[in-house]
Motif scaffolding. Structure first.
Motif, PDB file in Angstrom:
ATOM      1  N   LEU A 151     -40.633  43.374  -7.847  1.00  0.00           N
ATOM      2  CA  LEU A 151     -41.970  43.931  -8.053  1.00  0.00           C
ATOM      3  C   LEU A 151     -42.964  43.347  -7.053  1.00  0.00           C
ATOM      4  N   ARG A 152     -42.889  42.056  -6.803  1.00  0.00           N
ATOM      5  CA  ARG A 152     -43.805  41.427  -5.830  1.00  0.00           C
ATOM      6  C   ARG A 152     -43.644  42.063  -4.444  1.00  0.00           C
ATOM      7  N   ALA A 153     -42.387  42.269  -4.039  1.00  0.00           N
ATOM      8  CA  ALA A 153     -42.143  42.894  -2.736  1.00  0.00           C
ATOM      9  C   ALA A 153     -42.638  44.338  -2.730  1.00  0.00           C
ATOM     10  N   HIS A 154     -42.419  45.036  -3.828  1.00  0.00           N
ATOM     11  CA  HIS A 154     -42.857  46.439  -3.919  1.00  0.00           C
ATOM     12  C   HIS A 154     -44.371  46.555  -3.775  1.00  0.00           C
ATOM     13  N   LEU A 155     -45.098  45.572  -4.297  1.00  0.00           N
ATOM     14  CA  LEU A 155     -46.572  45.614  -4.263  1.00  0.00           C
ATOM     15  C   LEU A 155     -47.145  44.907  -3.038  1.00  0.00           C
ATOM     16  N   ASN A 156     -46.278  44.411  -2.164  1.00  0.00           N
ATOM     17  CA  ASN A 156     -46.712  43.740  -0.928  1.00  0.00           C
ATOM     18  C   ASN A 156     -47.656  42.570  -1.203  1.00  0.00           C
ATOM     19  N   ILE A 157     -47.309  41.777  -2.190  1.00  0.00           N
ATOM     20  CA  ILE A 157     -48.097  40.592  -2.536  1.00  0.00           C
ATOM     21  C   ILE A 157     -47.409  39.364  -1.944  1.00  0.00           C
ATOM     22  N   ASP A 158     -48.169  38.579  -1.211  1.00  0.00           N
ATOM     23  CA  ASP A 158     -47.621  37.376  -0.588  1.00  0.00           C
ATOM     24  C   ASP A 158     -47.412  36.283  -1.627  1.00  0.00           C
ATOM     25  N   ARG A 159     -48.475  35.904  -2.321  1.00  0.00           N
ATOM     26  CA  ARG A 159     -48.406  34.868  -3.354  1.00  0.00           C
ATOM     27  C   ARG A 159     -49.285  35.285  -4.516  1.00  0.00           C
ATOM     28  N   TRP A 160     -48.885  34.912  -5.704  1.00  0.00           N
ATOM     29  CA  TRP A 160     -49.684  35.248  -6.882  1.00  0.00           C
ATOM     30  C   TRP A 160     -49.690  34.111  -7.884  1.00  0.00           C
ATOM     31  N   LEU A 161     -50.771  34.083  -8.680  1.00  0.00           N
ATOM     32  CA  LEU A 161     -50.834  33.184  -9.820  1.00  0.00           C
ATOM     33  C   LEU A 161     -49.952  33.785 -10.908  1.00  0.00           C
ATOM     34  N   VAL A 162     -49.063  32.978 -11.466  1.00  0.00           N
ATOM     35  CA  VAL A 162     -48.153  33.457 -12.510  1.00  0.00           C
ATOM     36  C   VAL A 162     -48.604  32.875 -13.847  1.00  0.00           C
ATOM     37  N   PHE A 163     -48.946  33.756 -14.778  1.00  0.00           N
ATOM     38  CA  PHE A 163     -49.491  33.379 -16.078  1.00  0.00           C
ATOM     39  C   PHE A 163     -48.597  33.994 -17.156  1.00  0.00           C
ATOM     40  N   TRP A 179     -42.686  33.080 -24.695  1.00  0.00           N
ATOM     41  CA  TRP A 179     -41.508  33.315 -23.849  1.00  0.00           C
ATOM     42  C   TRP A 179     -41.933  33.597 -22.410  1.00  0.00           C
ATOM     43  N   GLY A 180     -43.073  34.261 -22.219  1.00  0.00           N
ATOM     44  CA  GLY A 180     -43.561  34.523 -20.867  1.00  0.00           C
ATOM     45  C   GLY A 180     -43.844  33.242 -20.106  1.00  0.00           C
ATOM     46  N   ALA A 181     -44.242  32.173 -20.827  1.00  0.00           N
ATOM     47  CA  ALA A 181     -44.460  30.878 -20.178  1.00  0.00           C
ATOM     48  C   ALA A 181     -43.136  30.279 -19.726  1.00  0.00           C
ATOM     49  N   THR A 182     -42.098  30.439 -20.559  1.00  0.00           N
ATOM     50  CA  THR A 182     -40.760  29.994 -20.173  1.00  0.00           C
ATOM     51  C   THR A 182     -40.327  30.686 -18.889  1.00  0.00           C
ATOM     52  N   LEU A 183     -40.478  32.001 -18.880  1.00  0.00           N
ATOM     53  CA  LEU A 183     -40.076  32.802 -17.730  1.00  0.00           C
ATOM     54  C   LEU A 183     -40.898  32.442 -16.500  1.00  0.00           C
ATOM     55  N   ALA A 184     -42.181  32.173 -16.688  1.00  0.00           N
ATOM     56  CA  ALA A 184     -43.047  31.775 -15.573  1.00  0.00           C
ATOM     57  C   ALA A 184     -42.538  30.487 -14.927  1.00  0.00           C
ATOM     58  N   ALA A 185     -42.155  29.513 -15.757  1.00  0.00           N
ATOM     59  CA  ALA A 185     -41.648  28.238 -15.222  1.00  0.00           C
ATOM     60  C   ALA A 185     -40.357  28.442 -14.452  1.00  0.00           C
ATOM     61  N   LEU A 186     -39.432  29.220 -15.014  1.00  0.00           N
ATOM     62  CA  LEU A 186     -38.137  29.430 -14.367  1.00  0.00           C
ATOM     63  C   LEU A 186     -38.289  30.219 -13.066  1.00  0.00           C
ATOM     64  N   TYR A 187     -39.165  31.229 -13.084  1.00  0.00           N
ATOM     65  CA  TYR A 187     -39.408  32.014 -11.866  1.00  0.00           C
ATOM     66  C   TYR A 187     -40.051  31.148 -10.785  1.00  0.00           C
ATOM     67  N   ALA A 188     -41.092  30.414 -11.161  1.00  0.00           N
ATOM     68  CA  ALA A 188     -41.828  29.636 -10.167  1.00  0.00           C
ATOM     69  C   ALA A 188     -40.966  28.534  -9.559  1.00  0.00           C
ATOM     70  N   ALA A 189     -40.078  27.943 -10.354  1.00  0.00           N
ATOM     71  CA  ALA A 189     -39.203  26.910  -9.803  1.00  0.00           C
ATOM     72  C   ALA A 189     -38.255  27.489  -8.768  1.00  0.00           C
ATOM     73  N   ARG A 190     -37.865  28.733  -8.962  1.00  0.00           N
ATOM     74  CA  ARG A 190     -36.931  29.364  -8.032  1.00  0.00           C
ATOM     75  C   ARG A 190     -37.647  29.982  -6.837  1.00  0.00           C
ATOM     76  N   HIS A 191     -38.912  30.373  -7.018  1.00  0.00           N
ATOM     77  CA  HIS A 191     -39.657  31.065  -5.954  1.00  0.00           C
ATOM     78  C   HIS A 191     -41.034  30.421  -5.783  1.00  0.00           C
ATOM     79  N   ALA A 192     -41.052  29.129  -5.590  1.00  0.00           N
ATOM     80  CA  ALA A 192     -42.319  28.397  -5.497  1.00  0.00           C
ATOM     81  C   ALA A 192     -43.196  28.916  -4.363  1.00  0.00           C
ATOM     82  N   GLY A 193     -42.580  29.344  -3.259  1.00  0.00           N
ATOM     83  CA  GLY A 193     -43.362  29.834  -2.135  1.00  0.00           C
ATOM     84  C   GLY A 193     -44.099  31.119  -2.418  1.00  0.00           C
ATOM     85  N   ALA A 194     -43.713  31.820  -3.495  1.00  0.00           N
ATOM     86  CA  ALA A 194     -44.373  33.069  -3.867  1.00  0.00           C
ATOM     87  C   ALA A 194     -45.500  32.840  -4.866  1.00  0.00           C
ATOM     88  N   CYS A 195     -45.725  31.585  -5.258  1.00  0.00           N
ATOM     89  CA  CYS A 195     -46.683  31.281  -6.319  1.00  0.00           C
ATOM     90  C   CYS A 195     -47.873  30.498  -5.779  1.00  0.00           C
TER      91      CYS A 195
END
Length: 322
Positions: free
Chosen positions: A93-105, A109-125
């Motif tokens: 979705l980030r690539a589809h929307l051409n977003i370089d970096r975003w705040l992940v909130f 369960w969404g907080a769990t997912l935010a942590a797991l995503y950000a740890a794997r893709h820190a450069g996108a956050c």
């Protein structure tokens, strides 16, 4: 505070493969600070009210319904539906929307997912904000289905009565079997009982019993709990140790936690442990608030965190109860 609910300026479905399409939307300011909102559950889906958590004059808000949730299709589908797939969907979705970096909130369960995503893709956050953190381990699941009975014994007894007596110590397995059974009556009974138990714990102070769901609401809740039982049966395809390790690896990013001090769904100790795991993170206690993000103290804490991030690009070293 709740901000005006801005209408989406962009919305659609994105094919993420394996038969799944996710529904997404963008609202707020087109050239604002990109922010992704991750809903809870697993299985809950997004709602217009969640847009009101963000100041539409400052943020470009991206929301999407996770696989099988909300308006995503196929509704209630559990095949090819797991945590790694959701993390991949976020990047797609980030690539589809051409977003370089975003705040992940994310919330719950969404907080769990935010942590797991950000740890794997820190450069996108650009930062991570976690509200009502769920650590996704055995202790959290045991607490929700059994330990919390100490705080709401009558509601818990009503919930257990919806299950066969022989399954009442194996609630997660019983629910997973029920929602996979195809038995409409069993599913509807479990759906209402689960919704009522979740409601009893999720509000503070406790509200009256909700009216019985019918029609489209009942069907949507059935899809929600089918996905949630699937995830809980597999412990959300992660573990408490992996979630805390992911949070520890967010060092260098602006990170904040918001948690109600009366949260009976995801215990306040979750936020405290995560905050202690990550030096430099901010912790906002929402005093006397439960798991519901729309209680005044939670709204104030969320708004303080988002306003500070919009102004400074970091979260203040908030506490209130450290």
């Amino acid at each position: 505070m709740l901000h005006p609910v801005s209408e989406p300026y962009d919305k659609g479905w994105l094919d993420v493969g394996q038969g799944h399409r996710i529904r997404y939307e963008q609202s707020g300011r087109r050239d604002g600070i990109p922010a992704l909102y991750l809903h809870g559950g697993p299985g809950s889906g997004c709602s217009p009210r969640q847009r009101a958590l963000f100041n539409p004059a400052l943020y470009r808000v991206v929301m999407f319904d996770q696989r099988g949730c909300g308006l995503s299709t196929p509704a209630g589908e559990t095949r090819h539906n797991h945590t790694d797939a959701l993390i991949s969907d976020i990047e797609t979705l980030r690539a589809h929307l051409n977003i370089d970096r975003w705040l992940v909130f994310g919330g719950s369960w969404g907080a769990t997912l935010a942590a797991l995503y950000a740890a794997r893709h820190a450069g996108a956050c650009s930062g991570v904000l976690m509200r009502g953190l769920f650590l996704a381990g055995r202790a959290d699941i045991e607490w929700f289905f059994h330990g919390a009975a100490a705080l709401a014994p009558v509601a818990h007894e009503r919930f257990l009565q919806s299950l066969p007596a022989r399954w009442r110590r194996r609630v997660v397995e019983a629910l997973a079997r029920t929602f996979a059974s195809g038995d409409r009556q069993r599913i509807e009974t479990a759906t209402q009982a689960w919704r009522d138990w979740e409601h009893a714990l999720g509000t503070w102070p406790a509200h009256d019993t909700l009216p019985a769901p019918t029609g489209d609401e009942l069907a949507a809740l059935g899809n929600r709990y089918r996905i949630q039982s699937h995830y809980l049966q597999h412990r959300c395809f992660t573990s408490e140790a992996k979630v805390l390790d992911a949070i520890a690896r967010l060092r260098g990013l602006p990170v904040a936690f918001v948690h109600g001090t009366r949260d009976m769904v995801c215990r306040p100790q979750n936020a405290w442990r995560a905050h202690r795991t990550l030096s430099g993170s901010a912790l906002f206690w929402a005093h006397d608030a439960g798991h519901d993000p729309y209680q005044p103290a939670s709204l104030a804490a969320i708004d303080a965190a988002l306003s500070a991030f919009a102004r400074d690009g970091v979260f203040p070293a908030a506490s209130g109860m450290e």
